[in-house]
Design a protein around this motif. Structure first.
Motif, mmCIF file in Angstrom:
data_model
loop_
_atom_site.group_PDB
_atom_site.id
_atom_site.type_symbol
_atom_site.label_atom_id
_atom_site.label_comp_id
_atom_site.label_asym_id
_atom_site.label_seq_id
_atom_site.Cartn_x
_atom_site.Cartn_y
_atom_site.Cartn_z
ATOM 1 N N GLY A 1 -86.567 -35.829 -57.262
ATOM 2 C CA GLY A 1 -85.502 -35.185 -56.515
ATOM 3 C C GLY A 1 -85.606 -33.675 -56.439
ATOM 4 O O GLY A 1 -84.775 -33.012 -55.836
ATOM 5 N N ARG A 2 -86.655 -33.109 -57.053
ATOM 6 C CA ARG A 2 -86.738 -31.650 -57.150
ATOM 7 C C ARG A 2 -87.275 -30.999 -55.892
ATOM 8 O O ARG A 2 -87.043 -29.805 -55.651
ATOM 9 C CB ARG A 2 -87.630 -31.270 -58.334
ATOM 10 N N LEU A 3 -88.016 -31.754 -55.094
ATOM 11 C CA LEU A 3 -88.627 -31.178 -53.896
ATOM 12 C C LEU A 3 -88.288 -32.039 -52.694
ATOM 13 O O LEU A 3 -88.345 -33.270 -52.767
ATOM 14 C CB LEU A 3 -90.148 -31.103 -54.071
ATOM 15 N N THR A 4 -87.963 -31.368 -51.590
ATOM 16 C CA THR A 4 -87.605 -32.084 -50.370
ATOM 17 C C THR A 4 -88.318 -31.475 -49.165
ATOM 18 O O THR A 4 -88.836 -30.355 -49.227
ATOM 19 C CB THR A 4 -86.089 -32.056 -50.120
ATOM 20 N N ASN A 5 -88.290 -32.214 -48.085
ATOM 21 C CA ASN A 5 -88.950 -31.801 -46.856
ATOM 22 C C ASN A 5 -88.181 -32.421 -45.690
ATOM 23 O O ASN A 5 -87.820 -33.610 -45.767
ATOM 24 C CB ASN A 5 -90.406 -32.316 -46.875
ATOM 25 N N TYR A 6 -87.902 -31.643 -44.645
ATOM 26 C CA TYR A 6 -87.113 -32.141 -43.526
ATOM 27 C C TYR A 6 -87.776 -31.828 -42.193
ATOM 28 O O TYR A 6 -88.406 -30.784 -42.025
ATOM 29 C CB TYR A 6 -85.714 -31.498 -43.510
ATOM 30 N N ALA A 7 -87.581 -32.717 -41.247
ATOM 31 C CA ALA A 7 -87.946 -32.411 -39.872
ATOM 32 C C ALA A 7 -86.992 -31.346 -39.347
ATOM 33 O O ALA A 7 -85.811 -31.317 -39.719
ATOM 34 C CB ALA A 7 -87.841 -33.672 -39.013
ATOM 35 N N ASP A 8 -87.498 -30.482 -38.494
ATOM 36 C CA ASP A 8 -86.669 -29.398 -37.957
ATOM 37 C C ASP A 8 -85.421 -29.929 -37.256
ATOM 38 O O ASP A 8 -84.357 -29.306 -37.304
ATOM 39 C CB ASP A 8 -87.484 -28.548 -36.978
ATOM 40 N N SER A 9 -85.557 -31.085 -36.629
ATOM 41 C CA SER A 9 -84.454 -31.621 -35.833
ATOM 42 C C SER A 9 -83.256 -32.063 -36.678
ATOM 43 O O SER A 9 -82.164 -32.246 -36.139
ATOM 44 C CB SER A 9 -84.944 -32.802 -35.003
ATOM 45 N N VAL A 10 -83.448 -32.224 -37.982
ATOM 46 C CA VAL A 10 -82.341 -32.706 -38.824
ATOM 47 C C VAL A 10 -81.937 -31.715 -39.907
ATOM 48 O O VAL A 10 -80.976 -31.957 -40.631
ATOM 49 C CB VAL A 10 -82.680 -34.064 -39.471
ATOM 50 N N LYS A 11 -82.646 -30.606 -40.014
ATOM 51 C CA LYS A 11 -82.315 -29.605 -41.038
ATOM 52 C C LYS A 11 -80.879 -29.125 -40.878
ATOM 53 O O LYS A 11 -80.429 -28.815 -39.779
ATOM 54 C CB LYS A 11 -83.274 -28.417 -40.939
ATOM 55 N N GLY A 12 -80.183 -29.067 -41.996
ATOM 56 C CA GLY A 12 -78.800 -28.629 -41.983
ATOM 57 C C GLY A 12 -77.802 -29.730 -41.672
ATOM 58 O O GLY A 12 -76.596 -29.544 -41.839
ATOM 59 N N ARG A 13 -78.290 -30.883 -41.216
ATOM 60 C CA ARG A 13 -77.400 -32.010 -40.901
ATOM 61 C C ARG A 13 -77.634 -33.206 -41.823
ATOM 62 O O ARG A 13 -76.689 -33.908 -42.174
ATOM 63 C CB ARG A 13 -77.599 -32.455 -39.448
#
Length: 124
Positions: A55-67
């Motif tokens: 759970g220490r590292l994450t990665n997101y697609a730009d289209s869902v960041k912040g949501r």
């Protein structure tokens, strides 16, 4: 035999929220990478979010960041995808994935096991 069983999803209005769950079994998972992907009709499967099992590292697609927020509960061996401020373009079948290499990046071939998929439909 590693198994990933998904739950959650459904129909929601634009602006609403949903949480997807992915219960893992049959493995130790301590060094695994976990991911969520989605596939809309007529489109290729695309990366949504990834996380190391700790759970220490994450990665997101730009289209869902912040949501969207990906998280793990190691005691329950479950990975979650909290989806807020949903948009009609988020409509897709969502898949949970697990990779033994520990990678949690956007490449589907980094993942060895896949859940059964769950439909998310966002109405406008």
């Amino acid at each position: 035999q590693v198994q990933l069983v998904q739950s959650g999803g459904g129909l929601v209005q634009a602006g609403g929220s949903l949480r997807l769950s992915c219960a893992a079994s049959g493995g130790t998972f301590r060094s695994y990478g976990m991911g969520w992907f989605r596939q809309a009709p007529g489109k290729e499967r695309g990366f949504v979010a990834g996380i190391h099992w700790t759970g220490r590292l994450t990665n997101y697609a730009d289209s869902v960041k912040g949501r969207f927020t990906i998280s793990t509960d190691t005691a329950k061996k479950t990975v979650y995808l909290q989806m807020n401020s949903l948009k009609p373009e988020d409509t897709a079948v969502y898949y949970c994935a697990a990779g033994t290499s520990g990678s949690f990046d956007s490449r589907p071939h980094e993942y060895d096991y896949w859940g059964q998929g769950t439909q998310v439909t966002v109405s406008s």
